[in-house]
Write an enzyme that holds these catalytic residues in place. Structure first.
Site, PDB file in Angstrom:
ATOM      1  N   GLY A 282       0.839  -1.187   0.000  1.00  0.00           N
ATOM      2  CA  GLY A 282       0.000   0.000   0.000  1.00  0.00           C
ATOM      3  C   GLY A 282       0.873   1.236   0.000  1.00  0.00           C
TER       4      GLY A 282
ATOM      5  N   GLN B  68       3.038   9.904   1.026  1.00  0.00           N
ATOM      6  CA  GLN B  68       4.308   9.212   1.245  1.00  0.00           C
ATOM      7  C   GLN B  68       5.327   9.493   0.150  1.00  0.00           C
ATOM      8  OE1 GLN B  68       2.166   5.310   2.219  1.00  0.00           O
ATOM      9  NE2 GLN B  68       4.117   5.128   3.319  1.00  0.00           N
TER      10      GLN B  68
ATOM     11  N   CYS C 130       5.506  -0.101   7.460  1.00  0.00           N
ATOM     12  CA  CYS C 130       5.220   1.083   6.637  1.00  0.00           C
ATOM     13  C   CYS C 130       6.452   1.430   5.821  1.00  0.00           C
ATOM     14  CB  CYS C 130       4.843   2.240   7.563  1.00  0.00           C
ATOM     15  SG  CYS C 130       4.434   3.767   6.690  1.00  0.00           S
ATOM     16  N   LEU C 131       6.241   1.744   4.547  1.00  0.00           N
ATOM     17  CA  LEU C 131       7.357   2.117   3.686  1.00  0.00           C
ATOM     18  C   LEU C 131       8.041   3.392   4.178  1.00  0.00           C
ATOM     19  CD1 LEU C 131       5.821   1.345   0.176  1.00  0.00           C
ATOM     20  CD2 LEU C 131       7.360  -0.073   1.557  1.00  0.00           C
TER      21      LEU C 131
ATOM     22  N   HIS D 261      -4.851   1.677   7.291  1.00  0.00           N
ATOM     23  CA  HIS D 261      -3.478   2.169   7.421  1.00  0.00           C
ATOM     24  C   HIS D 261      -3.229   3.310   6.435  1.00  0.00           C
ATOM     25  CE1 HIS D 261       1.007   1.397   7.941  1.00  0.00           C
ATOM     26  NE2 HIS D 261       0.971   2.104   6.826  1.00  0.00           N
ATOM     27  N   GLU D 262      -3.607   3.109   5.175  1.00  0.00           N
ATOM     28  CA  GLU D 262      -3.352   4.124   4.148  1.00  0.00           C
ATOM     29  C   GLU D 262      -4.255   5.350   4.315  1.00  0.00           C
ATOM     30  OE1 GLU D 262      -0.656   3.866   2.586  1.00  0.00           O
ATOM     31  OE2 GLU D 262      -0.300   1.744   2.927  1.00  0.00           O
TER      32      GLU D 262
ATOM     33  N   HIS E   9      -2.798   7.620   6.748  1.00  0.00           N
ATOM     34  CA  HIS E   9      -1.770   8.485   6.155  1.00  0.00           C
ATOM     35  C   HIS E   9      -2.390   9.766   5.599  1.00  0.00           C
ATOM     36  CE1 HIS E   9       2.118   6.548   6.314  1.00  0.00           C
ATOM     37  NE2 HIS E   9       1.626   5.400   5.867  1.00  0.00           N
TER      38      HIS E   9
END
Length: 172
Positions: free
Chosen positions: A46, A51, A94-95, A136-137, A140
């Site tokens: 994701g 991000q 998380c990236l 989660h996304e 963000h």
């Protein structure tokens, strides 16, 4: 298509609230392709636009297994309309916080309204990994990180670690 550089903790950009996408057009579609390429390259399942430094309410997800064909999903202006009563715990990563994972408790099922790549309104009922990934996304997009769902002690340790790493990157 271009792989975009990822914004990493503690960059304050990650805490920005993203603004709605106003037009679904060819330019946005090109950016979606860049986001997908960036997500696959990372590799991740994701990615929210913030991000990669773009504060727009847009995210991409692909929860297909490694041996399965890619199944990219695009969510423009996603909004959680309902959450189920049951909760689930997943180990999230998380990236933007590389190589850190923690158990996070979230609603096990959700209903999300969004625009698809053609600009048509859609609704999806999600559970399991898709529900977790969507939450989660979407977090963000609201300036919330998964570490905000863990204890203050653990969160502070992670932030200190990534602040130190960021200083080392600047001086290197």
């Amino acid at each position: 298509m271009t792989i975009k550089p990822l914004i990493l903790l503690p960059d304050p950009v990650l805490r920005q609230k993203s603004q709605p996408v106003e037009r679904v057009d060819a330019e946005l579609d090109g950016f979606v392709e860049d986001m997908l390429e960036t997500m696959y390259d990372a590799p991740g399942i994701g990615l929210a636009a913030i991000q990669v430094g773009v504060p727009r309410r847009l995210l991409v997800i692909d929860i297909a297994g490694k041996d399965d064909p890619k199944n990219p999903q695009v969510f423009i202006n996603p909004e959680v309309m309902a959450t189920g009563d049951d909760v689930s715990v997943y180990e999230e990563g998380c990236l933007s916080i590389p190589d850190y994972y923690a158990d996070v408790e979230r609603p096990a099922s959700i209903t999300v309204r969004y625009l698809d790549r053609q600009g048509d309104q859609q609704t999806i009922d999600a559970d399991g990994l898709l529900a977790t990934c969507l939450q989660h996304e979407i977090d963000h997009l609201n300036g919330v990180l998964f570490i905000d769902h863990i204890s203050k002690l653990k969160r502070d340790m992670v932030v200190r670690k990534f602040t130190k790493l960021a200083r080392q990157r600047v001086t290197a």
